[in-house]
Design a protein around this motif. Structure first.
Motif, PDB file in Angstrom:
ATOM      1  N   GLY A 133      14.110   4.185   2.922  1.00  0.00           N
ATOM      2  CA  GLY A 133      13.058   3.330   3.455  1.00  0.00           C
ATOM      3  C   GLY A 133      11.869   3.188   2.513  1.00  0.00           C
ATOM      4  N   ILE A 134      12.021   3.650   1.281  1.00  0.00           N
ATOM      5  CA  ILE A 134      10.968   3.529   0.269  1.00  0.00           C
ATOM      6  C   ILE A 134      11.472   2.580  -0.812  1.00  0.00           C
ATOM      7  CG2 ILE A 134       9.510   4.770  -1.377  1.00  0.00           C
ATOM      8  CD1 ILE A 134      10.080   7.328   0.211  1.00  0.00           C
ATOM      9  N   SER A 135      10.619   1.651  -1.229  1.00  0.00           N
ATOM     10  CA  SER A 135      11.046   0.696  -2.246  1.00  0.00           C
ATOM     11  C   SER A 135      10.359   0.888  -3.587  1.00  0.00           C
ATOM     12  CB  SER A 135      10.807  -0.737  -1.765  1.00  0.00           C
ATOM     13  OG  SER A 135       9.433  -0.965  -1.569  1.00  0.00           O
ATOM     14  N   ARG A 136       9.227   1.569  -3.610  1.00  0.00           N
ATOM     15  CA  ARG A 136       8.491   1.739  -4.861  1.00  0.00           C
ATOM     16  C   ARG A 136       7.438   2.837  -4.686  1.00  0.00           C
ATOM     17  NH1 ARG A 136       6.533  -2.505  -2.190  1.00  0.00           N
ATOM     18  NH2 ARG A 136       7.758  -4.111  -3.169  1.00  0.00           N
ATOM     19  N   LEU A 137       6.894   3.240  -5.806  1.00  0.00           N
ATOM     20  CA  LEU A 137       5.755   4.151  -5.770  1.00  0.00           C
ATOM     21  C   LEU A 137       4.557   3.432  -5.174  1.00  0.00           C
ATOM     22  CD1 LEU A 137       5.829   5.840  -9.282  1.00  0.00           C
ATOM     23  CD2 LEU A 137       5.919   7.019  -7.101  1.00  0.00           C
ATOM     24  N   SER A 138       3.777   4.140  -4.410  1.00  0.00           N
ATOM     25  CA  SER A 138       2.528   3.608  -3.899  1.00  0.00           C
ATOM     26  C   SER A 138       1.438   3.926  -4.900  1.00  0.00           C
ATOM     27  CB  SER A 138       2.191   4.263  -2.553  1.00  0.00           C
ATOM     28  OG  SER A 138       0.853   4.006  -2.200  1.00  0.00           O
ATOM     29  N   ILE A 139       0.410   3.115  -4.908  1.00  0.00           N
ATOM     30  CA  ILE A 139      -0.738   3.417  -5.760  1.00  0.00           C
ATOM     31  C   ILE A 139      -1.398   4.729  -5.329  1.00  0.00           C
ATOM     32  CG2 ILE A 139      -2.389   2.102  -4.380  1.00  0.00           C
ATOM     33  CD1 ILE A 139      -3.678   1.245  -7.066  1.00  0.00           C
ATOM     34  N   PHE A 140      -1.125   5.140  -4.091  1.00  0.00           N
ATOM     35  CA  PHE A 140      -1.703   6.369  -3.559  1.00  0.00           C
ATOM     36  C   PHE A 140      -0.740   7.555  -3.630  1.00  0.00           C
ATOM     37  CE2 PHE A 140      -3.696   2.818  -1.259  1.00  0.00           C
ATOM     38  CZ  PHE A 140      -4.984   2.955  -1.774  1.00  0.00           C
ATOM     39  N   SER A 141       0.395   7.395  -4.277  1.00  0.00           N
ATOM     40  CA  SER A 141       1.385   8.474  -4.356  1.00  0.00           C
ATOM     41  C   SER A 141       0.875   9.691  -5.101  1.00  0.00           C
ATOM     42  CB  SER A 141       2.670   7.976  -5.029  1.00  0.00           C
ATOM     43  OG  SER A 141       3.286   6.989  -4.247  1.00  0.00           O
ATOM     44  N   GLY A 142      -0.096   9.528  -5.957  1.00  0.00           N
ATOM     45  CA  GLY A 142      -0.611  10.649  -6.736  1.00  0.00           C
ATOM     46  C   GLY A 142      -1.575  11.543  -5.993  1.00  0.00           C
ATOM     47  N   SER A 171      -1.243  18.112   0.336  1.00  0.00           N
ATOM     48  CA  SER A 171      -1.287  19.461   0.911  1.00  0.00           C
ATOM     49  C   SER A 171      -2.627  19.764   1.564  1.00  0.00           C
ATOM     50  CB  SER A 171      -0.995  20.499  -0.183  1.00  0.00           C
ATOM     51  OG  SER A 171      -1.992  20.441  -1.178  1.00  0.00           O
ATOM     52  N   SER A 172      -3.672  19.095   1.117  1.00  0.00           N
ATOM     53  CA  SER A 172      -4.987  19.422   1.655  1.00  0.00           C
ATOM     54  C   SER A 172      -5.591  18.307   2.500  1.00  0.00           C
ATOM     55  CB  SER A 172      -5.941  19.724   0.500  1.00  0.00           C
ATOM     56  OG  SER A 172      -6.110  18.555  -0.276  1.00  0.00           O
ATOM     57  N   ALA A 173      -4.996  17.152   2.462  1.00  0.00           N
ATOM     58  CA  ALA A 173      -5.570  16.019   3.185  1.00  0.00           C
ATOM     59  C   ALA A 173      -4.442  15.152   3.732  1.00  0.00           C
ATOM     60  CB  ALA A 173      -6.445  15.215   2.237  1.00  0.00           C
ATOM     61  N   LEU A 174      -4.821  14.030   4.236  1.00  0.00           N
ATOM     62  CA  LEU A 174      -3.824  13.108   4.762  1.00  0.00           C
ATOM     63  C   LEU A 174      -3.174  12.336   3.615  1.00  0.00           C
ATOM     64  CD1 LEU A 174      -5.702  11.651   7.841  1.00  0.00           C
ATOM     65  CD2 LEU A 174      -3.916  13.371   7.820  1.00  0.00           C
ATOM     66  N   GLY A 175      -1.999  12.746   3.222  1.00  0.00           N
ATOM     67  CA  GLY A 175      -1.256  12.031   2.198  1.00  0.00           C
ATOM     68  C   GLY A 175      -0.291  11.066   2.869  1.00  0.00           C
ATOM     69  N   LEU A 176       0.434  10.344   2.061  1.00  0.00           N
ATOM     70  CA  LEU A 176       1.447   9.447   2.618  1.00  0.00           C
ATOM     71  C   LEU A 176       2.558  10.280   3.222  1.00  0.00           C
ATOM     72  CD1 LEU A 176       1.621   6.752  -0.170  1.00  0.00           C
ATOM     73  CD2 LEU A 176       0.703   6.477   2.117  1.00  0.00           C
ATOM     74  N   PRO A 177       3.091   9.933   4.331  1.00  0.00           N
ATOM     75  CA  PRO A 177       2.890   8.734   5.125  1.00  0.00           C
ATOM     76  C   PRO A 177       1.798   8.860   6.187  1.00  0.00           C
ATOM     77  CG  PRO A 177       4.728   9.931   6.032  1.00  0.00           C
ATOM     78  CD  PRO A 177       4.239  10.722   4.838  1.00  0.00           C
ATOM     79  N   PHE A 178       1.133  10.003   6.292  1.00  0.00           N
ATOM     80  CA  PHE A 178       0.170  10.215   7.375  1.00  0.00           C
ATOM     81  C   PHE A 178      -1.066   9.340   7.285  1.00  0.00           C
ATOM     82  CE2 PHE A 178       2.367  14.375   7.246  1.00  0.00           C
ATOM     83  CZ  PHE A 178       2.957  14.282   8.487  1.00  0.00           C
ATOM     84  N   ILE A 207       0.826  -1.207   0.000  1.00  0.00           N
ATOM     85  CA  ILE A 207       0.000   0.000   0.000  1.00  0.00           C
ATOM     86  C   ILE A 207       0.860   1.257   0.000  1.00  0.00           C
ATOM     87  CG2 ILE A 207      -1.580   1.382   1.407  1.00  0.00           C
ATOM     88  CD1 ILE A 207      -2.951  -1.200   2.229  1.00  0.00           C
ATOM     89  N   THR A 208       1.876   1.305   0.861  1.00  0.00           N
ATOM     90  CA  THR A 208       2.655   2.527   1.040  1.00  0.00           C
ATOM     91  C   THR A 208       3.886   2.608   0.145  1.00  0.00           C
ATOM     92  OG1 THR A 208       3.988   1.552   2.798  1.00  0.00           O
ATOM     93  CG2 THR A 208       1.972   2.719   3.455  1.00  0.00           C
ATOM     94  N   GLY A 209       4.405   1.471  -0.297  1.00  0.00           N
ATOM     95  CA  GLY A 209       5.641   1.470  -1.070  1.00  0.00           C
ATOM     96  C   GLY A 209       6.869   1.533  -0.186  1.00  0.00           C
ATOM     97  N   LEU A 210       6.679   1.432   1.131  1.00  0.00           N
ATOM     98  CA  LEU A 210       7.820   1.429   2.052  1.00  0.00           C
ATOM     99  C   LEU A 210       8.458   0.043   2.074  1.00  0.00           C
ATOM    100  CD1 LEU A 210       6.294   3.538   4.964  1.00  0.00           C
ATOM    101  CD2 LEU A 210       7.780   4.303   3.117  1.00  0.00           C
ATOM    102  N   VAL A 211       9.688  -0.037   2.588  1.00  0.00           N
ATOM    103  CA  VAL A 211      10.442  -1.295   2.528  1.00  0.00           C
ATOM    104  C   VAL A 211       9.896  -2.370   3.445  1.00  0.00           C
ATOM    105  CG1 VAL A 211      12.580  -0.234   1.757  1.00  0.00           C
ATOM    106  CG2 VAL A 211      12.144  -0.476   4.202  1.00  0.00           C
ATOM    107  N   GLY A 212       9.160  -2.027   4.452  1.00  0.00           N
ATOM    108  CA  GLY A 212       8.638  -3.024   5.368  1.00  0.00           C
ATOM    109  C   GLY A 212       9.432  -3.093   6.655  1.00  0.00           C
ATOM    110  N   TYR A 213       8.949  -3.876   7.576  1.00  0.00           N
ATOM    111  CA  TYR A 213       9.516  -3.934   8.925  1.00  0.00           C
ATOM    112  C   TYR A 213      10.942  -4.463   8.971  1.00  0.00           C
ATOM    113  CZ  TYR A 213       8.043  -8.750   8.344  1.00  0.00           C
ATOM    114  OH  TYR A 213       7.871 -10.005   7.864  1.00  0.00           O
ATOM    115  N   HIS A 214      11.403  -5.149   7.952  1.00  0.00           N
ATOM    116  CA  HIS A 214      12.747  -5.718   7.943  1.00  0.00           C
ATOM    117  C   HIS A 214      13.802  -4.768   7.382  1.00  0.00           C
ATOM    118  CE1 HIS A 214      10.958  -6.420   4.020  1.00  0.00           C
ATOM    119  NE2 HIS A 214      12.176  -6.328   3.556  1.00  0.00           N
ATOM    120  N   GLY A 215      13.404  -3.630   6.872  1.00  0.00           N
ATOM    121  CA  GLY A 215      14.331  -2.689   6.253  1.00  0.00           C
ATOM    122  C   GLY A 215      15.036  -1.814   7.276  1.00  0.00           C
ATOM    123  N   LYS A 216      16.089  -1.146   6.838  1.00  0.00           N
ATOM    124  CA  LYS A 216      16.846  -0.264   7.732  1.00  0.00           C
ATOM    125  C   LYS A 216      15.953   0.825   8.302  1.00  0.00           C
ATOM    126  CE  LYS A 216      20.996   2.509   8.133  1.00  0.00           C
ATOM    127  NZ  LYS A 216      22.235   2.921   7.477  1.00  0.00           N
TER     128      LYS A 216
END
Length: 153
Positions: free
Chosen positions: A111-120, A124-131, A25-34
């Motif tokens: 700590g990011i591995s890929r684009l998230s489907i929600f990256s677009g 600025s006006s709402a809760l974007g990633l990572p919030f 969902i987020t495109g982050l590396v996950g709990y095992h990443g640095k």
């Protein structure tokens, strides 16, 4: 029939899943990443000398000299706050990596591995990633806590 142009601002209040699901969902590396915090707090983990998996160890072990993990002790009361701007800057550095080795280095550093489907979505006006991403708490009551209690009983 009237034809009007409608401008809408889509936002998601909370994205939830288990740990592996949040990686997608987020495109982050996950709990095992640095930088494996799914809340994107910026806390760097530590790994074993020959290991590849990082752990969120706040205190530096005695006689611990693993390259890239020798940062000082981390005070949990003063973790940096997540930043939408920092996330977007790091994401930009990742996607503009000129080659595979630079891409892997940026994954480790950001700590990011890929684009998230929600990256677009506009943050600025709402809760974007990572919030808009929640932490993995579904296993606490359902699996981990009950397994621990049964083992103790």
């Amino acid at each position: 029939m009237l034809q009007h142009e409608v401008h809408s601002r889509v936002f998601l209040a909370l994205l939830t899943a288990n740990g592996p699901g949040m990686m997608h969902i987020t495109g982050l590396v996950g709990y095992h990443g640095k930088h494996g915090c799914q809340l994107y707090c910026g806390m760097a983990g530590r790994r074993e000398a020959q290991g590849k998996q990082y752990f969120p160890a706040l205190l530096k072990p005695l006689n611990y000299e693993v390259e890239g993990c020798t940062h000082t002790d981390i005070d949990i009361r003063s973790l940096p706050s997540p930043s939408c701007e920092q996330y977007n800057n790091n994401l930009h550095h990742l996607v503009t990596s000129p080659n595979e080795s630079q891409y892997r280095a940026q994954c480790l550093a950001t700590g990011i591995s890929r684009l998230s489907i929600f990256s677009g979505l506009d943050c600025s006006s709402a809760l974007g990633l990572p919030f808009s991403a929640g932490s993995d708490i579904m296993h606490l009551g359902a699996l981990n806590l009950s397994d621990l209690m049964i083992s103790l009983w």
